[in-house]
Design a protein around this motif. Structure first.
Motif, PDB file in Angstrom:
ATOM      1  N   UNK A 118      38.488 -16.058 -30.432  1.00  0.00           N
ATOM      2  CA  UNK A 118      38.426 -14.618 -30.184  1.00  0.00           C
ATOM      3  C   UNK A 118      38.644 -13.835 -31.473  1.00  0.00           C
ATOM      4  N   UNK A 119      37.693 -12.988 -31.816  1.00  0.00           N
ATOM      5  CA  UNK A 119      37.876 -12.068 -32.930  1.00  0.00           C
ATOM      6  C   UNK A 119      38.932 -11.039 -32.532  1.00  0.00           C
ATOM      7  N   UNK A 120      39.891 -10.784 -33.432  1.00  0.00           N
ATOM      8  CA  UNK A 120      40.897  -9.765 -33.149  1.00  0.00           C
ATOM      9  C   UNK A 120      41.163  -8.945 -34.401  1.00  0.00           C
ATOM     10  N   UNK A 121      41.205  -7.636 -34.199  1.00  0.00           N
ATOM     11  CA  UNK A 121      41.465  -6.710 -35.298  1.00  0.00           C
ATOM     12  C   UNK A 121      42.681  -5.847 -34.997  1.00  0.00           C
ATOM     13  N   UNK A 122      43.527  -6.366 -34.110  1.00  0.00           N
ATOM     14  CA  UNK A 122      44.719  -5.636 -33.688  1.00  0.00           C
ATOM     15  C   UNK A 122      45.906  -6.590 -33.695  1.00  0.00           C
ATOM     16  N   UNK A 123      46.749  -6.553 -34.738  1.00  0.00           N
ATOM     17  CA  UNK A 123      47.857  -7.506 -34.834  1.00  0.00           C
ATOM     18  C   UNK A 123      48.963  -7.289 -33.808  1.00  0.00           C
ATOM     19  N   UNK A 124      48.906  -6.215 -33.042  1.00  0.00           N
ATOM     20  CA  UNK A 124      49.865  -6.069 -31.944  1.00  0.00           C
ATOM     21  C   UNK A 124      49.653  -7.163 -30.901  1.00  0.00           C
ATOM     22  N   UNK A 125      48.424  -7.611 -30.764  1.00  0.00           N
ATOM     23  CA  UNK A 125      48.074  -8.651 -29.800  1.00  0.00           C
ATOM     24  C   UNK A 125      48.627  -9.987 -30.295  1.00  0.00           C
ATOM     25  N   UNK A 178      35.697 -30.613 -26.069  1.00  0.00           N
ATOM     26  CA  UNK A 178      36.224 -29.333 -26.525  1.00  0.00           C
ATOM     27  C   UNK A 178      35.896 -28.244 -25.510  1.00  0.00           C
ATOM     28  N   UNK A 179      36.742 -27.217 -25.473  1.00  0.00           N
ATOM     29  CA  UNK A 179      36.517 -26.065 -24.589  1.00  0.00           C
ATOM     30  C   UNK A 179      36.728 -24.802 -25.406  1.00  0.00           C
ATOM     31  N   UNK A 180      35.659 -24.105 -25.736  1.00  0.00           N
ATOM     32  CA  UNK A 180      35.794 -22.890 -26.527  1.00  0.00           C
ATOM     33  C   UNK A 180      36.285 -21.754 -25.626  1.00  0.00           C
ATOM     34  N   UNK A 181      37.171 -20.928 -26.180  1.00  0.00           N
ATOM     35  CA  UNK A 181      37.745 -19.851 -25.385  1.00  0.00           C
ATOM     36  C   UNK A 181      38.050 -18.658 -26.287  1.00  0.00           C
ATOM     37  N   UNK A 182      38.335 -17.490 -25.705  1.00  0.00           N
ATOM     38  CA  UNK A 182      38.223 -17.111 -24.306  1.00  0.00           C
ATOM     39  C   UNK A 182      36.989 -16.246 -24.203  1.00  0.00           C
ATOM     40  N   UNK A 183      36.024 -16.703 -23.463  1.00  0.00           N
ATOM     41  CA  UNK A 183      34.719 -16.069 -23.385  1.00  0.00           C
ATOM     42  C   UNK A 183      34.737 -14.980 -22.321  1.00  0.00           C
ATOM     43  N   UNK A 184      34.718 -13.707 -22.745  1.00  0.00           N
ATOM     44  CA  UNK A 184      34.463 -13.220 -24.101  1.00  0.00           C
ATOM     45  C   UNK A 184      35.258 -11.938 -24.332  1.00  0.00           C
ATOM     46  N   UNK A 185      35.442 -11.633 -25.625  1.00  0.00           N
ATOM     47  CA  UNK A 185      35.993 -10.354 -26.106  1.00  0.00           C
ATOM     48  C   UNK A 185      37.486 -10.213 -25.892  1.00  0.00           C
ATOM     49  N   UNK A 186      38.176 -11.302 -25.588  1.00  0.00           N
ATOM     50  CA  UNK A 186      39.593 -11.228 -25.221  1.00  0.00           C
ATOM     51  C   UNK A 186      40.448 -10.631 -26.339  1.00  0.00           C
ATOM     52  N   UNK A 187      40.031 -10.826 -27.587  1.00  0.00           N
ATOM     53  CA  UNK A 187      40.815 -10.336 -28.714  1.00  0.00           C
ATOM     54  C   UNK A 187      40.758  -8.835 -28.913  1.00  0.00           C
ATOM     55  N   UNK A 188      39.956  -8.143 -28.109  1.00  0.00           N
ATOM     56  CA  UNK A 188      39.822  -6.692 -28.250  1.00  0.00           C
ATOM     57  C   UNK A 188      40.550  -5.945 -27.139  1.00  0.00           C
TER      58      UNK A 188
END
Length: 758
Positions: free
Chosen positions: A156-163, A201-211
């Motif tokens: 997950x791409x994330x641009x919010x370090x609060x998460x 392998x299991x890629x996660x979390x589909x999708x956008x969870x980091x936003x």
């Protein structure tokens, strides 16, 4: 020429025929099996409960054994050890009607018992071979202990370090995260998923969870589809392109529909656009939670999930308890149930479980291939490579292996915290804390004195919530003043102070969102008092996210960010502090000056009123009154004990057409007396587009090792594919026009040149 072409075509055909033959055999096998299955047994394959309290020798009497005998369980997770898994598998293949084996999953996130740095730390190595090796070692160890499926990588791409779950991902950039996704999948699955030392392998979390909005876990996500395709989808697609066997649905909604019920996401994009052939599993109770989202009762949301393209229900038993009724009422079709069942059975076939259900239950492997010397040495090496040197005033680092060193702080002797969050298989008693690492690496050359100095935080309840899952910091019942006096007494006897401060390992991770991102209160006080001694102070920073360190940057001579380095963390920290390893990590997430700048990331868009470069504030421009727009530490930043310089960029041509390419080159020089590694980074800006484009985008990188005084030319190829993006119509295009190219050691400090795509 014709003969060579025929040879090439024959080789391709042979490979294709082999794949068709394997797929054909699998289809024949699964077809025959499904003809024997009852509706209940088909639905049972879609059920993934947790293992509960199954103990060795008691599998037949466990709460879940009855369901397994009745064919109502497709797999289990969070059970480990060959003995336990063999016992449970025996119930499935010897006591159920059709003897269908179970799949066994676990959160093997950044290592098994040999634990590597948290994923955010791993990403800061920018070393795809090292990252792939970490996953390969994790697969070998997990498979030796009975596991054949991991819920990793998290991309997950994330641009919010609060998460808090930023610690589990690869930072803010889709290009880098895509490369890491590919490396991780290849490491886990190897070249042959049927081999006994590989795992699915299991890629996660589909999708956008980091936003997630406000950086709060499980929260709503909302964005344009163009942003999804350009910024958030690429790492998931990279994992699919790498052949990932399974995908996990995210908790958040996408376009107003929870991902677990989102047919556009699970079927139209994942299967039809990207060609994914594996199976999709929910996250923990993901189906049930859609009731609270407001989509209906358990029967309704379960039918929505199945129709969307979900194949396996983790824990919630919505499929198990409602799908039969929904089929009778015409809310789902038998074809939909069959499709999901088939995908689960195919995964088991690919893992070789039908050929040998006990292939992962080799007692000899479990005794000889877990937490052994070579993987631990590799973990130590990779951990040191992940550390990011944020500041090193007056060459405070490296410190000498001589004199007296004061090691102070609540993270200094905290072995349980070294592996970091999501280290569920780790033996914390075997983890190496900083105190042990410094003592062993220094040997008898230096005297190491220790004091805890403070607790993690002043609030005992907060500390309890931040040290769960056996990650205790053994809270000291003395007063803050008493602990501080002891620390200062130790500090005053020393030549240099190493302050091991920051977050506990469970202050980041799932359900660990924070609104304040500084070093906690009592630790801040401790650090300020240590600086008052006048001794050189090195801040060894433990964190699972970007922190706000503006005061520390101004006042502390040296800052080494060590994330959570894994089971060998203490040794790796000592290696870098003493200079046995030259730090080479580079940030993969921007560090803000304060929380008010969040979200902050390098690949932002311009505004119609951008602030002029080098300025702090200008009225009626896009800026703040109280702080600059710039981050404290930019994406890609990281210092070294070496000093690197970059020449100007040399382009092989000023323009090119589609089908052609140009080369952008720089000469990198190590202008120091210390050999070191530098991550050379290539960024591109599309100056004019049919839609607005980011001010910079990472498009290439290379990690280069140079001896003292050595120079080397580093080159990147740029072609139309490099310049492609998804436009307003979601077409993947490269638009002709002018571009800027940047090369440097981070996203801020770069050389610049221009070219044109004709």
């Amino acid at each position: 020429m014709r003969k060579l072409l025929l040879i090439a075509l024959t080789a391709i055909s042979t490979q294709a025929i082999a794949q068709v033959t394997n797929d054909g055999k699998m289809k024949i096998f699964v077809d025959a099996l499904m003809k024997k299955m009852t509706l209940d047994e088909k639905i049972g394959q879609l059920n993934l409960p947790g293992a509960g309290d199954i103990t060795t020798g008691q599998a037949s009497n466990s709460n879940i054994a009855g369901q397994i005998r009745e064919g109502k369980v497709g797999g289990l997770f969070n059970i480990k050890s060959v003995e336990k898994i063999r016992d449970v598998q025996r119930v499935a293949v010897e006591q159920s009607r059709l003897k269908i084996p179970l799949i066994f999953g676990m959160d093997v996130i950044h290592g098994y018992q040999t634990v590597f740095p948290i994923p955010l730390g791993l990403s800061c190595t920018w070393d795809m071979q090292a990252i792939e090796r970490s996953a390969r070692i994790a697969a070998i160890e997990a498979s030796a202990d009975g596991i054949n499926w991991t819920f990793s990588p998290m991309v997950d791409i994330s641009r919010d370090p609060r998460w808090g779950r930023v610690s589990e991902g690869n930072g803010e950039d889709p290009f880098l995260a895509s490369a890491i996704a590919k490396a991780m999948v290849q490491g886990y699955q190897g070249k042959d998923l049927g081999a006994a030392n590989t795992i699915m392998s299991c890629v996660k979390h589909y999708a956008l969870y980091g936003a997630a909005e406000a950086g709060r876990d499980y929260n709503t996500t909302d964005m344009s589809r163009m942003r999804m395709y350009n910024d958030y989808f690429p790492p998931y697609k990279a994992a699919v392109d790498a052949g990932v066997g399974s995908v996990m649905a995210s908790f958040n909604e996408v376009d107003g529909i929870p991902a677990t019920a989102n047919k556009w996401l699970m079927t139209d994009v994942l299967r039809k656009q990207w060609g994914f052939k594996g199976f999709v599993v929910t996250d923990y109770t993901g189906i049930n939670e859609m009731v609270d989202h407001g989509l209906g009762n358990l029967q309704t949301v379960s039918s929505l999930a199945l129709k969307a393209g979900i194949d396996m229900d983790m824990v919630g038993e919505g499929f198990l308890t409602t799908l039969k009724k929904s089929l009778q009422e015409g809310k789902v079709t038998l074809a939909q149930i069959d499709a999901a069942c088939r995908r689960i059975l195919e995964a088991k076939y690919k893992l070789g479980l039908f050929a040998d259900p006990y292939r992962y239950c080799n007692e000899q492997r479990s005794k000889t291939e877990i937490f052994t010397t070579a993987p631990r040495n590799e973990a130590r090496k990779i951990a040191a490579e992940s550390f990011v040197l944020l500041k090193n005033q007056a060459n405070t680092l490296p410190i000498r292996k001589s004199g007296t060193i004061a090691l102070i702080g609540p993270l200094a002797d905290a072995k349980e915290n070294m592996p970091g969050t999501w280290s569920v298989a780790a033996d914390f008693s075997k983890a190496i804390p900083v105190l042990q690492g410094l003592k062993e690496v220094a040997g008898d050359k230096a005297k190491i004195l220790y004091a805890k100095g403070s607790n993690l935080v002043a609030d005992s309840t907060y500390e309890k919530n931040a040290t769960m899952f056996g990650k205790t910091l053994h809270r000291d019942q003395r007063s803050n003043e008493e602990m501080l006096r002891e620390a200062l007494a130790v500090a005053n006897q020393s030549d240099v102070i190493v302050a091991a401060l920051g977050e506990s390992s469970e202050m980041s991770g799932e359900s660990s969102s924070r609104t304040e991102l500084g070093i906690p209160d009592v630790q801040q006080q401790l650090l300020k008092e240590l600086l008052k001694t006048g001794k050189p102070v090195v801040l060894v920073l433990f964190t699972g996210r970007p922190l706000t360190l503006e005061w520390e940057e101004k006042n502390v001579p040296a800052i080494l960010n060590v994330w959570f380095g894994g089971s060998e963390a203490g040794y790796a920290v000592a290696d870098v502090l003493f200079g046995d390893v030259n730090p080479s990590g580079k940030l993969t997430a921007t560090f803000p000056r304060n929380v008010g700048q969040v979200p902050i990331y390098y690949a932002h868009k311009n505004t119609g009123r951008p602030l002029a470069e080098g300025k702090w504030f200008e009225k009626f421009r896009s800026n703040y009154l109280d702080v600059p727009n710039d981050p404290l530490y930019p994406f890609g930043f990281g210092l070294s004990y070496s000093q690197f310089t970059y020449s100007d960029i040399k382009l092989s041509a000023a323009s090119f057409r589609p089908g052609q390419s140009i080369t952008a080159s720089v000469t990198l020089t190590n202008n120091s007396k210390v050999a070191g590694k530098e991550v050379v980074q290539l960024y591109i800006r599309d100056l004019v587009g049919s839609v607005t484009r980011p001010v910079k985008e990472l498009k290439g990188f290379e990690k280069v090792e140079l001896k003292a005084g050595e120079s080397r030319t580093v080159s990147f190829t740029i072609n139309a594919e490099t310049l492609k993006f998804y436009n307003y119509d979601l077409k993947y295009v490269a638009e002709p026009g002018d571009f800027n190219v940047f090369i440097g050691g981070n996203s801020r400090d770069v050389k610049e040149a221009s070219f044109k795509l004709q």
